[in-house]
Design an enzyme around this catalytic site. Structure first.
Site, PDB file in Angstrom:
ATOM      1  N   THR D  16       1.102  -1.143  -0.420  1.00 57.19           N
ATOM      2  CA  THR D  16       0.379   0.355   0.366  1.00 57.19           C
ATOM      3  C   THR D  16       1.132   1.787   0.145  1.00 57.19           C
ATOM      4  OG1 THR D  16      -0.137  -0.326   1.779  1.00 57.19           O
ATOM      5  CG2 THR D  16      -2.087  -1.627   1.511  1.00 57.19           C
ATOM      6  N   ASP D  17       0.564   2.105  -0.038  1.00 56.22           N
ATOM      7  CA  ASP D  17       0.753   3.407  -0.111  1.00 56.22           C
ATOM      8  C   ASP D  17      -0.269   4.325   0.787  1.00 56.22           C
ATOM      9  OD1 ASP D  17      -0.834   4.988  -1.520  1.00 56.22           O
ATOM     10  OD2 ASP D  17       0.297   4.870  -3.544  1.00 56.22           O
ATOM     11  N   ALA D  18       0.782   5.562   1.060  1.00 55.11           N
ATOM     12  CA  ALA D  18       0.319   6.927   1.594  1.00 55.11           C
ATOM     13  C   ALA D  18      -1.258   7.620   1.308  1.00 55.11           C
ATOM     14  CB  ALA D  18       0.755   7.798   2.293  1.00 55.11           C
ATOM     15  N   GLY D  19      -1.733   6.708   0.578  1.00 60.49           N
ATOM     16  CA  GLY D  19      -3.069   7.584  -0.286  1.00 60.49           C
ATOM     17  C   GLY D  19      -3.449   5.934   0.703  1.00 60.49           C
ATOM     18  N   GLY D  20      -3.557   5.655   1.260  1.00 55.64           N
ATOM     19  CA  GLY D  20      -4.478   4.117   1.509  1.00 55.64           C
ATOM     20  C   GLY D  20      -4.804   3.376   0.425  1.00 55.64           C
TER      21      GLY D  20
END
Lengths: 138, 138, 138, 138
Positions: D16-20
């Site tokens: 995953t990334d910080a965009g969720g």
């Protein structure tokens, strides 16, 4: 005193996770970039390692302490120094900073191995001399 | 005796590097998969952690010893056990195997943090009880 | 003529695979770094996107052509230009070079989405104006 | 009708990334896992490819359409089928599902290359026959 080598990088989405911070394994990637550039500055580039000597450094041990998280868009600084040196191994201390905040500290144990089969190998004398200089040995 | 949780995976090109072996940072990814499934089996799934309690585990410290390399197509087994437990933290020992060969050993220190702001938090009692069971505490 | 934004990077072990070359998915990481810096130079930094507008760009479509492989230690250059612009989307063409050799060409379709729930959103006018400038629109 | 090969996986923080949501490049990793297992089921394992023939498949082109995001803890299914076959190349269509929701569709162009130097190579007849069977050719 041992020399300090500095490498700068920025944090992108690819480095983060759904917790909104840099994913913990990715600091090892940041450390590898900083370590590779530190070795290059010492006169030990990867290209020469493999093509001239048929030898590479492999990671034998890592100890990481996570103190503060890094976030998207942060500008980070990886500091690398040699803190130990043997006939076939070296130990580096790496610290990752955002401005004056220390985020992560790593101790990385490297060993020399033959590229062809991964077997342990002694370090070429020229490399040992260069690492010794960076370590501050006379 | 603490419970042992097992997770199986295969090595793909994405996990390897130009040295022909698994890239050292990627064992942390294997360990996260094994750890997540171990916590799920103990009754501590990520979904519940964040949605019910607003709390997540963050990695505070990792120590990794690399003994033998894994290669493309290898079938690996991640063993996870709880070896330490506090009011806001837990320590796991993870070992990565190929058949009877131990490849990598990790000690992973986890701490509870609030999802919203990353601040330290006490562990919900239900989780502590489940980790205590896995640890073999009475 | 549209503006060309350039970003430079080096290839490390973390980017390669056991085939001895850069793993194909990692060019998308290189492209994200180049794209993020291109947007920043245009005046569209990630920080502002999320904190001021609550909007982010998400990737809707990618087309990648792999022409020549990159290898460990290579110094690469990512060129980014805007080639299409709508009310809620933009298309970028990115090309990855090693000196005068074109290695990879990407066409990346971006769309605006609300950070909170991922729903489609119109692009803020200020961003559209900046992307329009980079595209060479009058 | 061409055969459909299925591969199941779960989404972890590492994906995953910080965009969720899952970071867009990581669907290429999911696709590689599914493709490798599909080729293995057809009788074309990586090990044989390199050790017996000195040949590997390299990715020449990818087209990805992102329809819906995947999130942490999601259980995904990668479907792989052969949709094109030449003397030195093959085209696969891969689709990534969460239950009955199609999340991502990929078209992946593969070409045969010699492992030693990456030069283009014809596909071994045995492989072509197996891919032809999966494609539904008589």
């Amino acid at each position: 005193m041992s020399d300090i080598f500095q490498y700068r990088l920025r944090v992108y989405y690819q480095d983060t996770d759904a917790g909104g911070i840099v994913y913990h394994a990715n600091y090892l990637n940041f450390a590898e970039r900083g370590r590779t550039e530190a070795l290059r500055e010492m006169g030990i580039p990867h290209a020469e390692m493999v093509t001239r000597y048929g030898i590479m450094f492999v990671v034998r041990q890592v100890k990481i302490d996570y103190q503060r998280p890094a976030r998207i868009d942060d500008e980070l600084r990886v500091e690398t120094r040699v803190v130990g040196l043997g006939g076939a191994s070296a130990t580096l201390r790496q610290e990752i900073w955002r401005d004056n905040d220390s985020l992560v500290v790593l101790h990385v144990g490297l060993a020399c191995a033959r590229f062809a089969d991964g077997k342990a190998a002694r370090m070429p004398q020229a490399w040992q001399a260069r690492l010794g200089l960076a370590l501050g040995q006379e």
